[in-house]
Design a protein around this motif. Structure first.
Motif, mmCIF file in Angstrom:
data_model
loop_
_atom_site.group_PDB
_atom_site.id
_atom_site.type_symbol
_atom_site.label_atom_id
_atom_site.label_comp_id
_atom_site.label_asym_id
_atom_site.label_seq_id
_atom_site.Cartn_x
_atom_site.Cartn_y
_atom_site.Cartn_z
ATOM 1 N N LYS A 1 -60.893 -8.831 -36.141
ATOM 2 C CA LYS A 1 -60.386 -9.153 -34.801
ATOM 3 C C LYS A 1 -58.861 -9.149 -34.795
ATOM 4 O O LYS A 1 -58.235 -8.681 -33.836
ATOM 5 C CB LYS A 1 -60.931 -10.502 -34.335
ATOM 6 C CG LYS A 1 -62.392 -10.445 -33.894
ATOM 7 C CD LYS A 1 -62.875 -11.783 -33.347
ATOM 8 C CE LYS A 1 -64.292 -11.669 -32.802
ATOM 9 N NZ LYS A 1 -64.788 -12.965 -32.257
ATOM 10 N N ARG B 1 -56.722 -6.603 -32.629
ATOM 11 C CA ARG B 1 -55.784 -7.216 -31.683
ATOM 12 C C ARG B 1 -54.389 -6.604 -31.839
ATOM 13 O O ARG B 1 -53.710 -6.313 -30.848
ATOM 14 C CB ARG B 1 -55.739 -8.726 -31.909
ATOM 15 C CG ARG B 1 -54.908 -9.483 -30.863
ATOM 16 C CD ARG B 1 -55.147 -10.976 -30.956
ATOM 17 N NE ARG B 1 -54.763 -11.527 -32.249
ATOM 18 C CZ ARG B 1 -55.625 -11.990 -33.153
ATOM 19 N NH1 ARG B 1 -56.929 -11.959 -32.912
ATOM 20 N NH2 ARG B 1 -55.195 -12.485 -34.298
ATOM 21 N N LYS C 1 -54.524 -3.089 -30.315
ATOM 22 C CA LYS C 1 -54.477 -3.114 -28.848
ATOM 23 C C LYS C 1 -53.073 -3.389 -28.354
ATOM 24 O O LYS C 1 -52.586 -2.772 -27.387
ATOM 25 C CB LYS C 1 -55.440 -4.176 -28.304
ATOM 26 C CG LYS C 1 -56.892 -3.746 -28.296
ATOM 27 C CD LYS C 1 -57.754 -4.806 -27.627
ATOM 28 C CE LYS C 1 -59.198 -4.373 -27.569
ATOM 29 N NZ LYS C 1 -60.069 -5.383 -26.905
ATOM 30 N N LYS D 1 -56.280 2.827 -27.943
ATOM 31 C CA LYS D 1 -57.469 2.754 -27.105
ATOM 32 C C LYS D 1 -58.680 2.516 -28.000
ATOM 33 O O LYS D 1 -59.007 3.339 -28.847
ATOM 34 C CB LYS D 1 -57.652 4.047 -26.304
ATOM 35 C CG LYS D 1 -56.457 4.404 -25.427
ATOM 36 C CD LYS D 1 -56.174 3.304 -24.400
ATOM 37 C CE LYS D 1 -55.001 3.689 -23.502
ATOM 38 N NZ LYS D 1 -54.672 2.593 -22.553
ATOM 39 N N LYS E 1 -62.825 0.973 -28.634
ATOM 40 C CA LYS E 1 -64.139 0.706 -28.073
ATOM 41 C C LYS E 1 -64.435 -0.792 -28.145
ATOM 42 O O LYS E 1 -63.900 -1.490 -29.004
ATOM 43 C CB LYS E 1 -65.213 1.468 -28.861
ATOM 44 C CG LYS E 1 -65.104 2.975 -28.773
ATOM 45 C CD LYS E 1 -66.159 3.639 -29.643
ATOM 46 C CE LYS E 1 -66.038 5.158 -29.600
ATOM 47 N NZ LYS E 1 -67.011 5.835 -30.497
ATOM 48 N N GLU E 2 -65.273 -1.249 -27.248
ATOM 49 C CA GLU E 2 -65.743 -2.628 -27.316
ATOM 50 C C GLU E 2 -66.928 -2.675 -28.268
ATOM 51 O O GLU E 2 -67.902 -1.933 -28.097
ATOM 52 C CB GLU E 2 -66.160 -3.124 -25.935
ATOM 53 C CG GLU E 2 -65.000 -3.274 -24.956
ATOM 54 C CD GLU E 2 -64.019 -4.348 -25.379
ATOM 55 O OE1 GLU E 2 -64.448 -5.341 -26.025
ATOM 56 O OE2 GLU E 2 -62.822 -4.203 -25.080
ATOM 57 N N VAL E 3 -66.860 -3.517 -29.272
ATOM 58 C CA VAL E 3 -67.939 -3.601 -30.267
ATOM 59 C C VAL E 3 -68.332 -5.058 -30.477
ATOM 60 O O VAL E 3 -67.562 -5.975 -30.174
ATOM 61 C CB VAL E 3 -67.500 -2.976 -31.615
ATOM 62 C CG1 VAL E 3 -67.205 -1.488 -31.448
ATOM 63 C CG2 VAL E 3 -66.292 -3.702 -32.186
ATOM 64 N N ASP E 4 -69.527 -5.255 -31.024
ATOM 65 C CA ASP E 4 -69.983 -6.624 -31.270
ATOM 66 C C ASP E 4 -69.552 -7.079 -32.665
ATOM 67 O O ASP E 4 -68.998 -6.301 -33.455
ATOM 68 C CB ASP E 4 -71.500 -6.746 -31.091
ATOM 69 C CG ASP E 4 -72.287 -5.844 -32.040
ATOM 70 O OD1 ASP E 4 -71.734 -5.425 -33.084
ATOM 71 O OD2 ASP E 4 -73.454 -5.560 -31.733
#
Length: 210
Positions: free
Chosen positions: A153, A157, A160, A165, A167-170
């Motif tokens: 994370k 972070r 970003k 750019k 992707k949203e991931v779990d």
């Protein structure tokens, strides 16, 4: 944590080193499933009483060896080594390089023993050391996973904030870099920079980058 100078170590520190070395040697020669405090005491030229004074189970000893050697290998915590390197590719390559350094520093024997215990009955307890209450191995496993998730994370972070750019991931996907290193070390004798670059380019970048 830095390794103390051998000339200034206390007698107890040398004994701990002997115990660590004996433990690793026994695992290498006889396998972790055959590791006992009796064997360790004989190999380290000490008594089982000394061992039980510090560790309740052999897993407690293995865990301590892992934590000690990982601190030496990384000179601190992995999350503190994560920084903005200028691109997501180089960020991920630095992460894999650091985690591989951790894996190599701890050693195959200790890592495989530790991971074996983590895969066993989640109700099993780690013992008590230095006044710490016993913990379920499942809780130790969850804590280790949470640390790795926080590392990723932080890395994403920073990416970003740099404008990458992503992707949203779990959270389970965030564990992928660490799972890859463990698998590589399980099936390969050498995990070099070229191999780490391939893992980044062929697997991790497609997973995390838009």
């Amino acid at each position: 944590m830095k390794e103390p100078d051998k000339n200034t170590r206390r007698r107890g520190d040398v004994l701990i080193d002997n115990i660590y070395d004996a433990t690793i040697r026994i695992i290498r020669e006889a396998g972790y499933s055959n590791l006992t405090f009796k064997q360790i005491a004989q190999n380290a030229k000490t008594s089982r009483t000394v061992l039980y004074r510090r560790w309740t189970t052999t897993f407690d000893l293995i865990r301590e060896i892992m934590l000690y050697k990982s601190a030496l290998a990384l000179d601190g915590e992995l999350i503190d080594k994560i920084e903005n390197t200028g691109s997501l590719r180089s960020d991920l390559l630095r992460l894999l390089t650091l985690y591989q350094r951790f894996y190599t520093g701890v050693g195959t024997e200790v890592m495989n023993a530790f991971l074996f215990e983590m895969s066993q009955n989640s109700e099993k307890m780690a013992g008590i050391k230095s006044g710490e209450k016993g913990k379920k191995i499942a809780d130790i496993k969850a804590g280790a996973m949470e640390k790795n998730i926080l590392v990723m994370k932080k890395l994403l972070r920073l990416a970003k904030a740099r404008g990458d750019k992503l992707k949203e991931v779990d959270d389970m996907t965030l564990l992928l870099p660490f799972d890859l290193i463990r698998m590589e070390n399980l099936f390969r004798e050498v995990v070099d920079t070229k191999r780490l670059e391939l893992l980044v380019d062929e697997i991790l970048l497609p997973v995390f980058k838009l």
